[in-house]
Design an enzyme around this catalytic site. Structure first.
Site, short mmCIF file in Angstrom:
data_model
loop_
_atom_site.label_atom_id
_atom_site.label_comp_id
_atom_site.label_asym_id
_atom_site.label_seq_id
_atom_site.Cartn_x
_atom_site.Cartn_y
_atom_site.Cartn_z
N SER A 23 0.82 -1.21 0.00
CA SER A 23 0.00 0.00 0.00
C SER A 23 0.86 1.26 0.00
O SER A 23 0.35 2.37 0.08
CB SER A 23 -0.93 0.00 1.22
OG SER A 23 -0.19 -0.11 2.42
N ASN A 110 -2.38 -2.22 13.26
CA ASN A 110 -3.82 -1.99 13.17
C ASN A 110 -4.24 -0.68 13.85
O ASN A 110 -5.02 0.09 13.30
CB ASN A 110 -4.59 -3.16 13.79
CG ASN A 110 -4.33 -4.46 13.03
OD1 ASN A 110 -3.72 -4.43 11.96
ND2 ASN A 110 -4.77 -5.58 13.59
N THR A 155 -38.45 27.81 -11.54
CA THR A 155 -38.81 26.48 -11.05
C THR A 155 -39.04 25.66 -12.31
O THR A 155 -39.51 26.20 -13.32
CB THR A 155 -40.09 26.49 -10.19
OG1 THR A 155 -41.18 26.91 -11.00
CG2 THR A 155 -39.96 27.44 -8.98
N HIS A 156 -38.67 24.40 -12.26
CA HIS A 156 -38.73 23.52 -13.45
C HIS A 156 -37.91 24.11 -14.60
O HIS A 156 -38.20 23.85 -15.76
CB HIS A 156 -40.16 23.29 -13.92
CG HIS A 156 -41.12 22.96 -12.83
ND1 HIS A 156 -41.41 21.66 -12.47
CD2 HIS A 156 -41.84 23.74 -11.98
CE1 HIS A 156 -42.28 21.66 -11.46
NE2 HIS A 156 -42.55 22.91 -11.14
N SER A 277 -11.54 26.00 -28.11
CA SER A 277 -11.68 24.74 -28.84
C SER A 277 -10.54 24.66 -29.84
O SER A 277 -10.07 25.67 -30.36
CB SER A 277 -13.02 24.74 -29.57
OG SER A 277 -12.96 23.87 -30.67
N LYS A 283 -15.16 29.49 -29.69
CA LYS A 283 -15.53 28.83 -28.44
C LYS A 283 -14.79 29.37 -27.22
O LYS A 283 -13.62 29.72 -27.28
CB LYS A 283 -15.27 27.31 -28.53
CG LYS A 283 -16.23 26.57 -29.42
CD LYS A 283 -17.69 26.64 -28.98
CE LYS A 283 -17.98 25.70 -27.84
NZ LYS A 283 -17.95 24.30 -28.21
N ASN A 285 -15.02 27.75 -23.52
CA ASN A 285 -15.73 26.67 -22.82
C ASN A 285 -15.55 26.75 -21.31
O ASN A 285 -14.46 27.02 -20.82
CB ASN A 285 -15.21 25.32 -23.32
CG ASN A 285 -15.54 25.08 -24.78
OD1 ASN A 285 -16.57 25.55 -25.27
ND2 ASN A 285 -14.66 24.39 -25.47
N GLU A 290 -17.44 22.39 -15.75
CA GLU A 290 -17.81 21.05 -16.22
C GLU A 290 -17.02 19.98 -15.47
O GLU A 290 -17.57 18.94 -15.09
CB GLU A 290 -17.54 20.93 -17.71
CG GLU A 290 -18.47 21.77 -18.57
CD GLU A 290 -17.99 21.81 -20.01
OE1 GLU A 290 -18.42 20.95 -20.78
OE2 GLU A 290 -17.17 22.67 -20.36
N TYR A 317 -9.85 -5.85 12.65
CA TYR A 317 -9.19 -5.42 11.41
C TYR A 317 -9.22 -6.53 10.37
O TYR A 317 -9.07 -7.70 10.68
CB TYR A 317 -7.72 -5.03 11.69
CG TYR A 317 -6.97 -4.64 10.43
CD1 TYR A 317 -7.05 -3.35 9.92
CD2 TYR A 317 -6.19 -5.57 9.75
CE1 TYR A 317 -6.39 -3.00 8.76
CE2 TYR A 317 -5.52 -5.23 8.58
CZ TYR A 317 -5.62 -3.94 8.09
OH TYR A 317 -4.96 -3.58 6.94
N GLN A 322 -7.39 -1.84 4.04
CA GLN A 322 -6.33 -1.10 3.38
C GLN A 322 -6.89 -0.35 2.16
O GLN A 322 -6.32 0.65 1.72
CB GLN A 322 -5.23 -2.08 2.95
CG GLN A 322 -4.07 -1.45 2.22
CD GLN A 322 -2.87 -2.39 2.15
OE1 GLN A 322 -2.22 -2.67 3.15
NE2 GLN A 322 -2.60 -2.91 0.96
N LYS A 325 -8.00 3.86 1.84
CA LYS A 325 -7.23 5.10 1.68
C LYS A 325 -7.41 5.78 0.34
O LYS A 325 -7.65 7.00 0.29
CB LYS A 325 -5.76 4.83 1.94
CG LYS A 325 -5.53 4.58 3.41
CD LYS A 325 -4.16 4.09 3.72
CE LYS A 325 -4.21 3.27 4.99
NZ LYS A 325 -5.04 2.03 4.87
N1 ARG Z 1 -1.16 -1.19 5.21
C1 ARG Z 1 -2.12 -1.64 6.15
C2 ARG Z 1 -3.43 -0.86 5.96
O1 ARG Z 1 -3.40 0.11 5.34
C3 ARG Z 1 -1.62 -1.41 7.53
C4 ARG Z 1 -2.21 -2.32 8.57
C5 ARG Z 1 -1.75 -3.70 8.38
N2 ARG Z 1 -2.07 -4.55 9.46
C6 ARG Z 1 -1.96 -5.84 9.38
N3 ARG Z 1 -2.24 -6.53 10.41
N4 ARG Z 1 -1.60 -6.41 8.28
O2 ARG Z 1 -4.46 -1.24 6.42
#
Ligand code: ARG
Length: 464
Positions: A23, A110, A155-156, A277, A283, A285, A290, A317, A322, A325
């Protein structure tokens, strides 16, 4: 190389598994929070006599050095590490030896990752709040400037009644103010320390979770250790708040796109926030608006990703988590980028008062006012409504507006009509008479903006 967690297994893993498991490419942005969390952890361990003061000093200095080096670019994040937590600990141990290996006492990744994410999102919510605050100021300034600029209210998407551009923009101020309140509210539930929950069961060491929390500026700790490591509500909630902010920005985007079209010509967006454009030379834009409208979709997706990712997970956990994120970081990045675009773009927008006024003059948007006029002459509203409708129908036939339809025509419909009806249907007078609380008149809008600025003053002074 064998993993730091080699123990039961030899820690030698398949390259494909490593890549899949890693990660660090997206959690490395939490390096600062990880380091600050670890410094607080070392202090807590030393204060409780679990590690020596000497080790604590080594760890704190080592971590401060890592922070400085990552920040200066002298220490590039090693993407072959599993995650940012492992990276920091590995570098620390390389740099200071055994003391580094003591850092992870009475802690688990964790609770560490839950802590890092909370610290990160706490800072993010402050950034979002600051940007929202600024945008509300920008919208309020515009609203005040255009509080007497008459435009058709819809409205509408059909012309309905005359309002002012300032009244319309004040509506957005109110939405954004609620958003600001929502961000602050979400922050309260982000601002709870999970550290010390350890893997899930807490620990046998005599730790001081309150001390560690207060080192990191948390007013509260999670009361239950299983909840401490299992909870991602706080990230989901922030994603929900962001989705609502984006929904508001998207509605404003949609209006800017319409208003800047040749069909409306209510506003001209600043050149510096529009594009041309590659083929059509005429144009200009509204790409920024958007894109903000388009990016709203991904923030909805992120919210749904998190809700769905969590819904089937047994406590505590699970590695699935993971996956929390990327969506939440993406939502934070997206909303900040969009808020900043609006902050930059809106002050440079040209507002075409004449075109708004002209549009308000067409479409019989003062027909309700004509009915109200008849009510003032003693007619029941339902009868007045019908009679006003017949006046509209007659004006359509003669090619007039309610302002130009001759009195003789009115008289032919009913003897109740008199010369003074023209004052009743005059657009400026129509708007000026809308003075109920919250209404369209410049005086009412001024009151609304006064209320808003009082709310903002309380916010700026930290009074809740
Ligand atoms: N990279 C993990 C996460 O984002 C960290 C926690 C990992 N914990 C574990 N027991 N493997 O969740």
């Amino acid at each position: 190389m064998a993993k730091m967690w080699a123990g039961r297994t030899d820690g030698i893993t398949d390259k494909a598994a490593d890549d899949f498991n890693s990660s660090i490419s997206f959690d490395s942005r939490m390096y600062r929070q990880d380091i600050e969390g670890s410094i607080a952890h070392a202090r807590m361990l030393a204060k409780c006599g679990i590690i020596s003061e000497q080790d604590c000093a080594l760890i704190s200095e080592g971590l401060a050095g890592i922070l400085a080096d990552v920040e200066s670019g002298a220490l590039p994040v090693d993407l072959s590490c599993e995650d940012i937590h492992m990276f920091v600990e590995q570098v620390l141990t390389e740099r200071i030896g055994d003391a580094g290996k003591r850092l992870h006492t009475a802690r688990s990744r964790n609770d560490q990752v839950a802590l890092d994410l909370r610290l990160y999102l706490r800072a993010s919510s402050d950034e979002i709040a600051a940007a929202l605050r600024e945008l509300i100021g920008v919208c309020a300034d515009l609203a005040s400037k255009y509080k007497d600029c008459i435009m058709p209210g819809y409205t509408h998407l059909q012309r309905a009644q005359p309002v002012t551009f300032g009244h319309h923009l004040t509506a957005y101020c109110m939405m954004l103010l609620r958003d600001l309140d929502r961000v602050r509210d979400a922050r309260k539930r982000i601002n709870i320390s999970p550290i010390g929950s350890c893997a899930l069961a807490g620990t046998t060491y005599e730790t001081d979770r309150y001390f560690e929390a207060s080192e990191l500026g948390f007013p509260e700790i999670s009361v239950n250790s299983i909840d401490g490591v299992s909870d991602r509500d706080f990230a989901i909630e922030l994603c929900g708040v962001i989705a609502i902010i984006m929904m508001h920005l998207s509605r404003l985007s949609e209006e800017l796109i319409m208003w800047s079209s040749f069909e409306f010509r209510f506003v001209t967006l600043p050149d510096s926030f529009t594009t041309g454009s590659s083929i059509m030379p005429q144009k200009k834009n509204p790409d920024m608006a958007e894109l903000a409208r388009g990016k709203t979709a991904r923030t909805y997706g992120n919210l749904l990703t998190l809700l769905t990712m969590m819904k089937g997970l047994p406590l505590a956990y699970n590695k699935d988590m993971q996956e929390d994120k990327e969506p939440v970081f993406d939502s934070v990045d997206t909303v900040l980028a969009c808020l900043n675009i609006f902050i930059g773009m809106l002050p440079g927008m040209k507002v075409h008062r004449d075109n708004m006024r002209r549009a308000a003059g067409e479409g019989f948007i003062n027909a309700t006012d004509l009915a109200d006029y008849l009510v003032s002459k003693g007619l029941p509203f339902r009868d007045a409504y019908k009679l006003s409708g017949r006046a509209v129908a007659r004006a359509v036939e003669t090619g007039d507006t309610l302002e130009t339809l001759p009195l003789s025509e009115y008289k032919a419909l009913s003897g109740v009509f008199d010369e003074d009806l023209y004052r009743a249907v005059d657009l400026d007078a129509c708007v000026a008479r809308k003075k109920s609380t919250g209404a369209a008149s410049p005086a009412s809008v001024e009151e609304q903006l006064k209320w808003l600025s009082e709310e903002l003053r309380k916010y700026d002074q930290g009074i809740h």
